[in-house]
Write an enzyme that holds these catalytic residues in place. Structure first.
Site, mmCIF file in Angstrom:
data_model
loop_
_atom_site.group_PDB
_atom_site.id
_atom_site.type_symbol
_atom_site.label_atom_id
_atom_site.label_comp_id
_atom_site.label_asym_id
_atom_site.label_seq_id
_atom_site.Cartn_x
_atom_site.Cartn_y
_atom_site.Cartn_z
ATOM 1 N N SER A 120 29.141 55.263 80.543
ATOM 2 C CA SER A 120 28.546 55.723 80.114
ATOM 3 C C SER A 120 26.860 55.212 79.552
ATOM 4 C CB SER A 120 28.102 57.062 79.528
ATOM 5 O OG SER A 120 29.585 57.156 79.648
ATOM 6 N N HIS A 141 29.336 56.975 87.798
ATOM 7 C CA HIS A 141 29.641 57.926 86.329
ATOM 8 C C HIS A 141 29.887 59.194 86.504
ATOM 9 C CE1 HIS A 141 27.795 59.031 82.373
ATOM 10 N NE2 HIS A 141 28.722 59.256 82.200
ATOM 11 N N GLU A 153 26.913 59.946 89.231
ATOM 12 C CA GLU A 153 25.596 59.006 89.080
ATOM 13 C C GLU A 153 25.713 57.678 89.728
ATOM 14 O OE1 GLU A 153 22.985 60.812 85.293
ATOM 15 O OE2 GLU A 153 24.647 59.023 85.106
ATOM 16 N N ASN A 191 21.211 61.178 80.865
ATOM 17 C CA ASN A 191 21.747 60.431 78.912
ATOM 18 C C ASN A 191 20.206 60.385 78.398
ATOM 19 O OD1 ASN A 191 24.381 61.655 78.859
ATOM 20 N ND2 ASN A 191 25.502 59.369 78.665
HETATM 21 P P1 NAI Z 1 39.927 57.249 76.663
HETATM 22 O O1 NAI Z 1 39.895 56.836 75.090
HETATM 23 O O2 NAI Z 1 40.222 58.628 77.178
HETATM 24 O O3 NAI Z 1 40.724 56.306 77.460
HETATM 25 C C1 NAI Z 1 40.857 55.111 77.974
HETATM 26 C C2 NAI Z 1 42.457 54.630 77.974
HETATM 27 O O4 NAI Z 1 41.773 53.240 78.615
HETATM 28 C C3 NAI Z 1 43.231 54.504 77.709
HETATM 29 O O5 NAI Z 1 44.258 55.516 77.734
HETATM 30 C C4 NAI Z 1 43.039 53.099 77.194
HETATM 31 O O6 NAI Z 1 44.708 52.621 76.485
HETATM 32 C C5 NAI Z 1 43.121 52.750 78.324
HETATM 33 N N1 NAI Z 1 42.601 51.406 78.495
HETATM 34 C C6 NAI Z 1 41.503 50.759 77.159
HETATM 35 N N2 NAI Z 1 41.543 49.457 77.236
HETATM 36 C C7 NAI Z 1 42.345 49.086 78.304
HETATM 37 C C8 NAI Z 1 42.361 48.101 79.481
HETATM 38 N N3 NAI Z 1 41.687 46.855 79.340
HETATM 39 N N4 NAI Z 1 42.736 47.923 80.794
HETATM 40 C C9 NAI Z 1 43.617 49.662 80.909
HETATM 41 N N5 NAI Z 1 43.055 50.597 80.353
HETATM 42 C C10 NAI Z 1 42.188 50.380 79.336
HETATM 43 O O7 NAI Z 1 38.601 57.139 76.871
HETATM 44 P P2 NAI Z 1 37.731 58.296 78.040
HETATM 45 O O8 NAI Z 1 37.106 59.157 77.428
HETATM 46 O O9 NAI Z 1 38.589 58.317 79.340
HETATM 47 O O10 NAI Z 1 36.669 57.095 78.520
HETATM 48 C C11 NAI Z 1 37.089 56.310 79.607
HETATM 49 C C12 NAI Z 1 35.272 55.813 80.268
HETATM 50 O O11 NAI Z 1 34.431 56.850 80.877
HETATM 51 C C13 NAI Z 1 34.434 55.373 79.078
HETATM 52 O O12 NAI Z 1 33.512 53.820 80.109
HETATM 53 C C14 NAI Z 1 33.599 56.324 78.593
HETATM 54 O O13 NAI Z 1 32.020 55.537 78.648
HETATM 55 C C15 NAI Z 1 33.385 57.400 80.264
HETATM 56 N N6 NAI Z 1 32.475 58.528 80.194
HETATM 57 C C16 NAI Z 1 33.406 59.310 79.286
HETATM 58 C C17 NAI Z 1 33.164 60.321 79.232
HETATM 59 C C18 NAI Z 1 33.788 62.125 78.274
HETATM 60 O O14 NAI Z 1 32.899 62.676 78.163
HETATM 61 N N7 NAI Z 1 35.125 61.185 77.520
HETATM 62 C C19 NAI Z 1 32.064 60.663 80.175
HETATM 63 C C20 NAI Z 1 31.738 59.920 81.322
HETATM 64 C C21 NAI Z 1 31.960 58.606 80.804
#
Ligand code: NAI
Length: 388
Positions: A120, A141, A153, A191
Site C-alpha cells: 500500500s 494493490h 490499483e 491513499n
Molecule cells: P497480515 O499480517 O495479515 O499477513 C501477512 C502474512 O505474511 C503473515 O501471514 C506473515 O506470516 C506472512 N509473511 C511475512 N513475511 C513473510 C515472508 N518473508 N515470506 C512469506 N510470508 C511472510 O498482513 P496483510 O494485512 O494481509 O498485509 C499484507 C500486505 O498487503 C502488506 O504489504 C500491506 O501493506 C498490504 N495491504 C494491506 C491492506 C489491509 O487493509 N490489511 C490493504 C491493501 C494492502
C-alpha cells in the site's frame, strides 16, 4: 494470462487469503505460501468458513465452494512458486523483507512470469530494483476485504515493461474487478487523494469549528459520504490511518498538504485506536454518538465545502501530475472508498472557479502552503473549462 495461468500468492494473512480466493473464484489454480508454517492451514480453514457463508446466502452452490477451495494448494516451500505465471506478494509491509523476497523470486520463476506486489505504501520501483527482472515487476494493490472491494490499483514501476499494465488491467477485469492504472507515487491514487477527508476534518475539529459527531453528521448528510471521517478513522484504526498519513507525508518530503494531525497522534499514544480497542474518537461501550450541535445551513456548507475543496484539489493535482487519467481517478475513489461521486465529476458541478476561490480564501486566511490550489484548477478557472 489465460485461465490456465497458475497464480502464486505469498503471504496468507488478511490480504493474501482474500486475493487467493478472488483468483480461485476466477478459475485459476492458486499456490499459497507463508513463511509461518501454521498460517496457510489456518487461512484455508478461514476460507472454508467464508465459502460456507456464501453457500448459506445462496451466492455459491456447494459444488462451486468445493471447487474454489480445491483450487488453492498449500505450498511448503517458496520453491513451489516456480511453476506460477503470476505471483502476488502480500507479506509484511517492510521494504527490505519484500526486496529479499523479490530477489529470491526473480531467480526462481520463468522469464515470462509476472511478479506483483500488493504493497500500500512502498515504492514498486524500489521493490523491483531488488529482483533480477524489474521489467516483470508491477504493483497490484487490492483493497480490504479483497473479495468484496472492487478496486485494484495497477502500478507500473519505472522499469516495468509497457505492455504489463494493460495485460494486468485486462486480467483484473476478467476477475470481476474495477482496475485503474496509476503512477508509482506515494499512496498511489486512493491513499493520496483521500488524505484531506481525514486531515481537513481533524483541522476543523482542532479549530473548534464543530465537534466530531457534527462533522461526521454533516459530511454524511450534506456531502453524501457513506461514513463520517471520525467514525471511519475509528473503523480503520487510528494507528493504521495515522501511519498511512505519516508515510504519505514523509514520502512527499513533508509536503504540508499531507501533514499528520497531533490530535490523531495523541489518540494513538493513548491507545484509543478505534473500534478494535472499544474507544477511539468515539466510545463504543455504550450508545452511538449523537451530534451535540445541530449545525445551521451555513456551518454545514462551510464544513462540507472546506473538506470537498481539499479533496477536489488533491484529485485535480494528481491529474495535473499525470498520476492517472481523470476517469481512473474518479473510478478509484468510487470503488476504493465508496465516494458517492468521482471528485472531478463532482468538481464540474460548481466549476473550477468556485473551488479555486474556496481554496484561495483558505490560503489567504491561513497563509499555509497546505491550501495552495493546484495549477490545473487555477488554469481551468481562468479558461472556464470542465473536467468532463
Ligand atoms: P497480515 O499480517 O495479515 O499477513 C501477512 C502474512 O505474511 C503473515 O501471514 C506473515 O506470516 C506472512 N509473511 C511475512 N513475511 C513473510 C515472508 N518473508 N515470506 C512469506 N510470508 C511472510 O498482513 P496483510 O494485512 O494481509 O498485509 C499484507 C500486505 O498487503 C502488506 O504489504 C500491506 O501493506 C498490504 N495491504 C494491506 C491492506 C489491509 O487493509 N490489511 C490493504 C491493501 C494492502
Amino acid at each position: 494470462m489465460s485461465e490456465d495461468l497458475i497464480v502464486g500468492v505469498i503471504g496468507a494473512g488478511t490480504m493474501g487469503l482474500g486475493i487467493a480466493q478472488v483468483a480461485a473464484q476466477a478459475g485459476h489454480r492458486v499456490v499459497l505460501f507463508d513463511a509461518r508454517k501454521d498460517a496457510v492451514p489456518a487461512a484455508l480453514a478461514n476460507l472454508g468458513d467464508t465459502l460456507a457463508r456464501l453457500v448459506a446466502k445462496g451466492k455459491l452452490s456447494e459444488e462451486q465452494a468445493r471447487t474454489v477451495h480445491g483450487r488453492i494448494v498449500p505450498a511448503e516451500e517458496l520453491g513451489a512458486m516456480a511453476s506460477c505465471g503470476l505471483l502476488i506478494e502480500a507479506i509484511v509491509e517492510q521494504l527490505p523483507v519484500k526486496q529479499e523476497l523479490f530477489r529470491a523470486l526473480g531467480s526462481m520463476v520463468g522469464p515470462q512470469a509476472v511478479l506483483a506486489s500488493n504493497t500500500s505504501s512502498l515504492s514498486i520501483t524500489a521493490i523491483a530494483a531488488a529482483s533480477a527482472r524489474p521489467e516483470r515487476v508491477i504493483g497490484l494493490h487490492f483493497f480490504n476485504p479483497a473479495p468484496l472491494m472492487p478496486l485494484v490499483e495497477v502500478v507500473p514501476g519505472l522499469a516495468t515493461a509497457p505492455a504489463l499494465p494493460l495485460e494486468l488491467h485486462a486480467l483484473m477485469l476478467r476477475w470481476g474487478k474495477s482496475p485503474v492504472v496509476c503512477k508509482d507515487t506515494p499512496g498511489f491514487i486512493v491513499n493520496r487523494v483521500a488524505r484531506p477527508f481525514y486531515g481537513e476534518s481533524l483541522r476543523l475539529f482542532e479549530e473548534g469549528v464543530a465537534d466530531m459527531a457534527t462533522i461526521d453528521h454533516v459530511l454524511k448528510q450534506q456531502g453524501g459520504f457513506r461514513m463520517g471521517p471520525f467514525e471511519l478513522m475509528d473503523l480503520i484504526g487510528n494507528d493504521i490511518n495515522f501511519a498511512v498519513t505519516r508515510s504519505v507525508w514523509e514520502a512527499f518530503f513533508n509536503d504540508p498538504r499531507y501533514k499528520p494531525s497531533l490530535i490523531q497522534q495523541r489518540q494513538v499514544e493513548s491507545g484509543r485506536l478505534g473500534r478494535k480497542t472499544g474507544r477511539g474518537f468515539f466510545d463504543y461501550s455504550g450508545a452511538a454518538a449523537v451530534p451535540t450541535l445541530q449545525p445551521g445551513p451555513e456551518l454545514a456548507t462551510a464544513i462540507t465545502e472546506r473538506v470537498l475543496a481539499m479533496l477536489i484539489n488533491e484529485a485535480a493535482d494528481a491529474l495535473f501530475l499525470q498520476v492517472a487519467t481523470k476517469e481512473d481517478l474518479d473510478l478509484a475513489m468510487r470503488k476504493g472508498v465508496n465516494y458517492p461521486k468521482g471528485l472531478l465529476a463532482w468538481a464540474d458541478e460548481q466549476g473550477a472557479a468556485h473551488w479555486a476561490a474556496v481554496l484561495d480564501d483558505l490560503y489567504q486566511e491561513y497563509g499555509e502552503d497546505r491550501y495552495r490550489a493546484s495549477p490545473l484548477l487555477r488554469r481551468m478557472a481562468r479558461t472556464g473549462t470542465t473536467f468532463y
